[in-house]
Scaffold this motif. Structure first.
Motif, PDB file in Angstrom:
ATOM      1  N   ILE A  65       0.738  -1.385  -0.162  1.00  0.00           N
ATOM      2  CA  ILE A  65       0.078  -0.168  -0.049  1.00  0.00           C
ATOM      3  C   ILE A  65       0.872   1.166   0.147  1.00  0.00           C
ATOM      4  O   ILE A  65       1.833   1.322   0.702  1.00  0.00           O
ATOM      5  CB  ILE A  65      -1.141  -0.171   0.976  1.00  0.00           C
ATOM      6  N   ILE A  89      -9.986  -2.834   6.773  1.00  0.00           N
ATOM      7  CA  ILE A  89      -9.490  -4.245   6.122  1.00  0.00           C
ATOM      8  C   ILE A  89      -9.755  -4.126   4.529  1.00  0.00           C
ATOM      9  O   ILE A  89     -10.775  -3.461   4.287  1.00  0.00           O
ATOM     10  CB  ILE A  89     -10.119  -5.360   6.774  1.00  0.00           C
ATOM     11  N   PHE A  90      -8.777  -4.429   4.037  1.00  0.00           N
ATOM     12  CA  PHE A  90      -8.748  -4.631   2.536  1.00  0.00           C
ATOM     13  C   PHE A  90      -9.542  -5.827   2.025  1.00  0.00           C
ATOM     14  O   PHE A  90      -8.886  -6.902   2.686  1.00  0.00           O
ATOM     15  CB  PHE A  90      -7.301  -4.392   1.744  1.00  0.00           C
ATOM     16  N   ARG A  92     -11.206  -8.479  -1.333  1.00  0.00           N
ATOM     17  CA  ARG A  92     -11.066  -8.777  -2.487  1.00  0.00           C
ATOM     18  C   ARG A  92     -12.660  -8.802  -3.143  1.00  0.00           C
ATOM     19  O   ARG A  92     -13.418  -9.499  -2.492  1.00  0.00           O
ATOM     20  CB  ARG A  92     -10.157 -10.066  -2.959  1.00  0.00           C
ATOM     21  N   LYS A 110     -16.412  -4.376   4.647  1.00  0.00           N
ATOM     22  CA  LYS A 110     -17.007  -4.509   5.796  1.00  0.00           C
ATOM     23  C   LYS A 110     -16.232  -3.367   6.688  1.00  0.00           C
ATOM     24  O   LYS A 110     -17.038  -2.822   7.779  1.00  0.00           O
ATOM     25  CB  LYS A 110     -17.037  -5.860   6.535  1.00  0.00           C
ATOM     26  N   TYR A 285     -16.716 -11.075  -1.861  1.00  0.00           N
ATOM     27  CA  TYR A 285     -15.764 -10.521  -0.797  1.00  0.00           C
ATOM     28  C   TYR A 285     -15.196 -11.402   0.147  1.00  0.00           C
ATOM     29  O   TYR A 285     -15.831 -11.987   0.743  1.00  0.00           O
ATOM     30  CB  TYR A 285     -16.606  -9.287  -0.193  1.00  0.00           C
ATOM     31  N   PHE A 286     -13.885 -11.108   0.362  1.00  0.00           N
ATOM     32  CA  PHE A 286     -13.419 -11.735   1.395  1.00  0.00           C
ATOM     33  C   PHE A 286     -11.951 -11.012   1.724  1.00  0.00           C
ATOM     34  O   PHE A 286     -11.343 -10.309   0.674  1.00  0.00           O
ATOM     35  CB  PHE A 286     -12.978 -13.265   1.254  1.00  0.00           C
ATOM     36  N   PRO A 287     -11.298 -10.970   2.890  1.00  0.00           N
ATOM     37  CA  PRO A 287     -10.411  -9.905   3.385  1.00  0.00           C
ATOM     38  C   PRO A 287      -9.193 -10.491   2.524  1.00  0.00           C
ATOM     39  O   PRO A 287      -8.759 -11.722   2.353  1.00  0.00           O
ATOM     40  CB  PRO A 287     -10.073 -10.437   4.779  1.00  0.00           C
ATOM     41  N   PRO A 289      -5.758 -11.717   1.710  1.00  0.00           N
ATOM     42  CA  PRO A 289      -4.488 -12.507   2.536  1.00  0.00           C
ATOM     43  C   PRO A 289      -3.335 -12.047   2.224  1.00  0.00           C
ATOM     44  O   PRO A 289      -2.324 -12.120   3.111  1.00  0.00           O
ATOM     45  CB  PRO A 289      -4.898 -13.918   2.381  1.00  0.00           C
ATOM     46  N   ASP A 290      -3.234 -11.194   1.299  1.00  0.00           N
ATOM     47  CA  ASP A 290      -1.692 -10.531   0.874  1.00  0.00           C
ATOM     48  C   ASP A 290      -1.629  -9.134   1.579  1.00  0.00           C
ATOM     49  O   ASP A 290      -0.530  -8.638   1.676  1.00  0.00           O
ATOM     50  CB  ASP A 290      -1.655 -10.165  -0.602  1.00  0.00           C
ATOM     51  N   LEU A 291      -2.506  -8.642   2.469  1.00  0.00           N
ATOM     52  CA  LEU A 291      -2.513  -7.624   3.154  1.00  0.00           C
ATOM     53  C   LEU A 291      -2.911  -7.833   4.631  1.00  0.00           C
ATOM     54  O   LEU A 291      -3.561  -8.675   4.874  1.00  0.00           O
ATOM     55  CB  LEU A 291      -3.465  -6.389   2.401  1.00  0.00           C
ATOM     56  N   LEU A 292      -2.371  -6.953   5.477  1.00  0.00           N
ATOM     57  CA  LEU A 292      -2.628  -6.938   7.002  1.00  0.00           C
ATOM     58  C   LEU A 292      -3.738  -5.963   7.027  1.00  0.00           C
ATOM     59  O   LEU A 292      -3.721  -5.035   6.115  1.00  0.00           O
ATOM     60  CB  LEU A 292      -1.464  -6.749   7.693  1.00  0.00           C
ATOM     61  N   PRO A 293      -4.423  -6.077   8.252  1.00  0.00           N
ATOM     62  CA  PRO A 293      -5.306  -4.991   8.577  1.00  0.00           C
ATOM     63  C   PRO A 293      -4.541  -3.309   8.633  1.00  0.00           C
ATOM     64  O   PRO A 293      -3.403  -3.658   9.042  1.00  0.00           O
ATOM     65  CB  PRO A 293      -6.020  -5.151   9.979  1.00  0.00           C
ATOM     66  N   LEU A 294      -4.934  -2.418   8.257  1.00  0.00           N
ATOM     67  CA  LEU A 294      -4.457  -1.181   8.236  1.00  0.00           C
ATOM     68  C   LEU A 294      -4.762  -0.463   9.570  1.00  0.00           C
ATOM     69  O   LEU A 294      -5.997  -0.199   9.782  1.00  0.00           O
ATOM     70  CB  LEU A 294      -5.168  -0.200   6.856  1.00  0.00           C
ATOM     71  N   GLU A 295      -3.716  -0.047  10.328  1.00  0.00           N
ATOM     72  CA  GLU A 295      -4.044   0.212  11.592  1.00  0.00           C
ATOM     73  C   GLU A 295      -3.406   1.880  11.401  1.00  0.00           C
ATOM     74  O   GLU A 295      -2.282   1.978  11.066  1.00  0.00           O
ATOM     75  CB  GLU A 295      -2.910  -0.418  12.679  1.00  0.00           C
TER      76      GLU A 295
END
Lengths: 489, 96, 491
Positions: A65, A89-90, A92, A110, A285-287, A289-295
């Motif tokens: 990102i 969360i990103f 797909r 979401k 849609y599903f999270p 898995p190539d990315l982590l939550p953006l904090e």
């Protein structure tokens, strides 16, 4: 004064229908690089140029990102009075289309980065309405499909694929096409103020879809249709008006509205069903898995909030209070940063109302005609200021000033140069004017007598004669005074 | 039967995979067996359990928005393209 | 040195440094060896010309310019993108695809001086447990005695495991999603390591299931494994899921033994129906550790039995999106048959380009994510996955390592389980739980089955504790002294 505000309704023989509108706006974020790749974000003519591996979906490539895009989304969220979510969360969004290189779009479903904001729109000179914003999320733009390059092939260009977008979704709080147009204008103005999107609808950096439904008052919500392809505020308004009217006609004919996506045809001014898809979309849609939550940290959000400029609403209030502008003038001046800057320079040590008036009536007119923005105006605020000073010092009349202004706009020359060259200076010298008035009165005894016998209307005729003689350069108030004095004798 | 051939066809359409009639039959059978096998997961009490979204506890790395990025060499962009015209990838004409 | 190809990597490095052997000679020896292994179908592409070129460069280097793995020939699973080479993940949909870039892991190894001598066959997109879904035909285990009944090397990294069994490279690379390194290591009698999820960058590795895929090495022994792994791991800004956690020095305590370590034995792995010879091996492992001074502790991982179905929801779901990019537009296969429109182009390209097992998993993955089923399958599975992770977390509060068998059987005959997908999936029963939890784990050869095939022991470590994992494995290895060689005759 404005009358009590009422949203427009669709009226038929027996009923009045309310319109319910929500807008989804896609705004390209101002960045150098794409949201998840090092591909160039800028517009370029050569197809498939300056791409990164991810932009053509090569196997094994991964999204990383862009911090700038995140900062821009936070900044926009703050400008929209919204909540910045410290964890987002990103996801797909899966569908097949040739301009979507990965077979999915990385978006936020979401848990978006921004939720629950609002903007105020002016619905009359004295009233504003709050339009709630449901969410703002980050997502990738798609590439471009060109269908008109060959009879049997569609051409694919991935230059735009992956460019950072903000999708800004409003609640269905808009009640007619004018409110919708107002909302989009205001939103665009905010985006430009915070410099997160250039707001250019023709070039597609700002795009809008509208969800429209109608209902009779106090009845449950009707079925909505989504209108796509709205590439200007004018078209957005036209499309909604058409679509709402169409829905009323369908319902009053005893038929049902089918929930569907419709396209606005700019030529006919009508909306039409998009060629039906072979299957309903199921985006799965599903999270990602190539990315982590953006904090996000409080500090980061705070630091960004410190960079926010004065926004249109605050600016408008300041213009009202500090300069005593009318509500209308304040709204128009505050809608654009360039205009505000121009105004503040122009009104410095001058009459603010006069300054606003000149910008709105004269300058905007010329700029519109020549398709220029205020930043590219051939007359800068200092030069226009000098022209206003000449009016105020009674060196030229308002009428002459407009002539000079035209010339300034085309030639770029200063007011003084034009006045000098054309000899447009106003005659305020009483001696000179007295001489001319004497000459006119003495050769028009009939009119003199008419005046002296009580027909004061003839005064205007004398003024006209003087102005004719001086080619409009005589100071009208001096002329008036001299004529009255002479005629009384 | 958890799924029938109609559902298999629907999934195949979503996944954009052309299947023969024989394959539809086989996969319907396989998928039913597999889904039946998955039924035992329902025994697990997951009340108040947050789903896993990522198993690393890193902070997400964010790239700089630098303008001097290195782009893919131009000749490599269309190197593997099955069909191209000039600088464009091409597909059968899409009618909107 | 007569049998240099069987030597430890550190001894090979020494021999080269001492000029007992040139890199070019070494590479040529391996080339000859690999050519003799053709009948096992381990290799997807031979990269001899480039390897010899690199060998000559290495030989020309001054002593002080030598890199830590200078001239070490390696074999790479065809799932790693290597620049300019065909990279197909054993799939027809990527047949003839030339990777225009290099994966981070192979780049790191090249930077350390390693030479890629060949790429190896695998299950298509790493989906399989027998390397029998490869587009270039079945991969055959070098332990096969009777070629009329060829054995599987396991999968998905069957080619890489097989080539190590036959000493066709100094080490080889695999990837492990649910056991794709450990199970073939067990079947081929070599060491196979899957590090903690996030240790090796996934950049340039063709994705199967992004939250599970991890690269790792196959080696002849644990010490070689430590060396190979050391040069594979890195925090990579190109992969957001790589870890910043520093890799411990894998050699520092490698030979310090297991005295005082607590070894967990999970009762749930003692499943019905596993052959007694595998239970015997497991017991042997326990006894060795006990003898060496470790404490054996019975533990419970109550959600173990749910790991496989959980895995077969999550992995296919991720795969269904990861493999959506293979659409015949940008690269790879496009249907040669007639298609009327774009949709037909997609469907035919993917219908023809993907093999049977890949299609099966794409269908499962699409189904479990589709509207109406997402909550019941995908979301539920991610919650069960949390339960499985918690099981391990609880266990690792009390213990240092977990000891289990690697696979529930020895290498089976090719074709034996292809008819029933679930029986094939059960191969991963011992490897999948730790994959779901992202834990480091390895398989090391432990014994020979009654059929004369290798059997592996699995050690599972806590997150980021690869040092402890290898230390435990080294201790067992020294005791077991597995010296069996595949029956390659005079190859």
């Amino acid at each position: 004064m404005m009358s009590e505000y009422n949203a427009k309704k669709i009226k038929s023989a027996n009923d009045e229908w309310e319109i319910i509108i929500g807008l989804e706006v896609h705004a390209q974020i101002i960045t150098n690089l794409k949201l998840f790749s090092n591909g160039a974000a800028e517009f370029r003519k050569e197809a498939n140029h300056k791409l990164d591996l991810l932009d053509i979906g090569l196997p094994g490539t991964l999204p990383v990102i862009n911090r700038m895009a995140v900062d821009q989304a936070i900044k926009t969220g703050l400008a929209l009075n919204a909540t910045i979510n410290k964890r987002s969360i990103f996801d797909r969004k899966n569908y097949f289309y040739p301009d979507l290189p990965l077979g999915y779009q990385i978006s936020q479903f979401k848990d978006p980065i921004v939720s629950e904001g609002f903007i105020n729109i002016d619905i009359s000179d004295s009233k504003t309405k709050t339009i709630k914003i449901e969410r703002l999320h980050l997502e990738q733009d798609a590439g471009k499909s060109l269908h008109d390059q060959s009879p049997d092939k569609t051409f694919i260009d991935y230059n735009r694929a992956g460019v950072a977008l903000m999708e800004i979704v409003s609640y269905p709080d808009l009640s007619d096409w004018e409110e919708a147009g107002n909302y989009l204008t205001k939103l665009r103005s905010i985006l430009r103020f915070v410099n997160t999107c250039d707001g250019n609808m023709e070039e597609g950096s700002l795009r809008c879809d509208a969800n429209v439904s109608v209902r009779k008052p106090n009845e449950p919500l009707g079925t909505r249709c989504e209108i796509k392809n709205l590439n200007s505020i004018k078209n957005l308004m036209k499309a909604i008006e058409y679509e709402a009217t169409r829905q009323v006609t369908v319902l009053e004919g005893g038929n049902k509205i089918i929930q569907e996506t419709r396209l606005f045809d700019t030529n006919s001014g009508k909306t039409k069903t998009m060629r039906s898809k072979e299957e309903a979309h199921d985006y799965r849609y599903f999270p990602d898995p190539d990315l982590l939550p953006l904090e996000l940290t409080d500090k980061r959000i705070e630091d960004i909030s410190k960079t926010l400029p004065e926004l249109p609403d605050d600016l408008k209030i300041r213009l009202l209070n500090q300069y005593g502008l009318s509500a209308y003038d304040a709204r128009v001046i505050s809608s654009d940063q360039g205009t505000t800057e121009y105004f503040e320079v122009l009104s410095n040590n001058r009459d603010a109302k006069q300054a606003a008036n000149w910008i709105i009536t004269n300058l905007f007119g010329k700029l519109n005609d020549s398709g220029k923005s205020i930043k590219d105006s051939p007359i800068d605020a200092k030069e226009l200021g000098k022209l206003l000073d000449l009016i105020n010092k009674q060196i030229i009349s308002n009428k002459i000033a407009k002539e000079v202004f035209e010339e300034m706009f085309t030639s770029g020359k200063s007011a003084a140069t034009i006045i000098e060259k054309k000899g447009l200076k106003q005659i305020s010298n009483t001696d000179e004017i007295e001489g001319i008035v004497d000459k006119i009165i003495s050769s028009n005894e009939k009119q003199k007598k008419q005046y002296q016998s009580g027909n004061t209307k003839v005064l205007g005729w004398f003024v006209g004669q003087v102005m004719k003689e001086t080619k409009g350069q005589a100071n009208p108030s001096v002329v008036n005074k001299v004529i009255i004095d002479k005629l009384k004798k | 039967m958890l799924i029938d051939e109609k559902i298999t066809r629907k999934i195949a359409t979503l996944a954009k995979i052309d299947l023969s009639e024989q394959e539809i039959k086989e996969y319907t059978k396989d998928l039913n067996n597999i889904l039946k096998w998955m039924e035992e997961l329902k025994e697990v009490d997951v009340s108040n359990i947050k789903p896993v979204t990522s198993i690393t506890e890193n902070k997400l790395y964010e790239r700089d928005d630098i303008s001097h990025a290195i782009y893919v060499e131009q000749e490599k962009v269309l190197l593997n393209a099955p069909d191209k015209v000039g600088d464009y990838f091409t597909v059968p004409k899409v009618i909107e | 040195m007569t049998n240099i190809m069987n030597a430890d990597i550190k001894n090979i490095i020494k021999a080269i440094a001492n000029k007992e052997y040139s890199v070019e000679e070494l590479v040529n020896d391996f080339i000859k060896k690999i050519d003799k292994l053709d009948k096992f179908n381990l290799v997807s592409e031979k990269l001899y010309d480039e390897a010899i070129l690199q060998a000559k460069k290495a030989d020309a280097k001054k002593k002080e310019d030598r890199l830590p793995l200078e001239g070490i020939p390696i074999a790479v699973k065809d799932i790693f993108c290597t620049e300019g080479n065909k990279t197909s993940a054993s799939s027809n949909i990527l047949k003839n695809f030339k990777a225009p870039y290099e994966s981070t892991v192979t780049q790191s190894l090249k930077n350390a001086g390693a030479i890629i001598i060949c790429k190896t066959n695998m299950d298509e997109f790493a989906m399989g447990s027998a390397s029998d879904t490869c587009n270039l035909g079945n991969v055959i285990n070098p332990w096969t005695k009777d070629f009329s009944k060829p054995l599987t090397p396991g999968g998905s990294s069957g080619g890489s495991a097989g080539i190590m069994a036959a000493s066709g490279a100094c080490f080889s690379l695999g990837t492990d999603t649910g056991g794709s390194i450990r199970q073939p290591a067990s079947f081929c009698g070599v060491v196979g390591i899957k590090p903690t999820y996030g240790r090796c960058s996934r950049f340039g590795i063709i994705a199967f299931a992004s939250s599970l895929d991890q690269a790792g090495p196959f080696t002849k022994n644990v010490e070689d494994g430590a060396l190979a792994l050391t040069h594979m791991v890195s925090y990579d800004k190109k992969d957001s899921t790589t870890s910043m956690e520093k890799m411990p020095d894998l050699f520092k305590n490698l030979k310090n033994g297991v005295r005082g370590l607590k070894i967990g034995i999970p009762k749930q792995y003692d499943i019905e129906g596993i052959p007694s010879e595998i239970k015997d091996l497991w017991n042997k492992g326990k006894k060795i550790l006990e003898k060496l001074g470790a404490e054996i502790i019975d533990i419970s991982l109550p959600h173990t039995k749910y790991a496989l179905p959980t895995y077969y929801i999550i992995a296919p779901a991720e795969a269904s999106a990861n493999l959506a990019r293979y659409d015949g537009v940008k690269y790879g296969y496009r249907s040669k048959n007639k298609f009327e429109d774009l949709n037909e182009m997609y469907c035919k390209t993917r219908g023809e380009g993907f093999g049977k097992e890949v299609k099966r998993r794409l269908l499962i993955g699409t189904y479990v994510l589709s509207s109406g089923y997402y909550d019941a399958y995908y979301l539920h599975a991610q919650k069960v996955r949390r339960r499985i992770i918690e099981d391990f977390d609880n266990a690792f509060n009390k213990i240092d390592l977990i000891l289990t068998p690697t696979a529930p059987s020895d290498a089976f005959m090719i074709g034996e389980k292809t008819e029933d997908p679930i029986s094939m999936y059960l191969n991963d029963i011992f490897t999948v739980p730790s994959s779901l939890a992202g834990l480091p784990a390895l398989s090391l050869p432990g014994a020979m089955s009654d059929n004369g095939r290798p059997l592996g022991l699995q050690l599972i470590g806590n997150t980021f504790c690869e040092d402890l994992l290898l230390r435990g494995a080294y201790a067992i290895e020294q005791e077991i002294c597995f010296k069996n060689e595949p029956p390659l005759g005079n190859l």
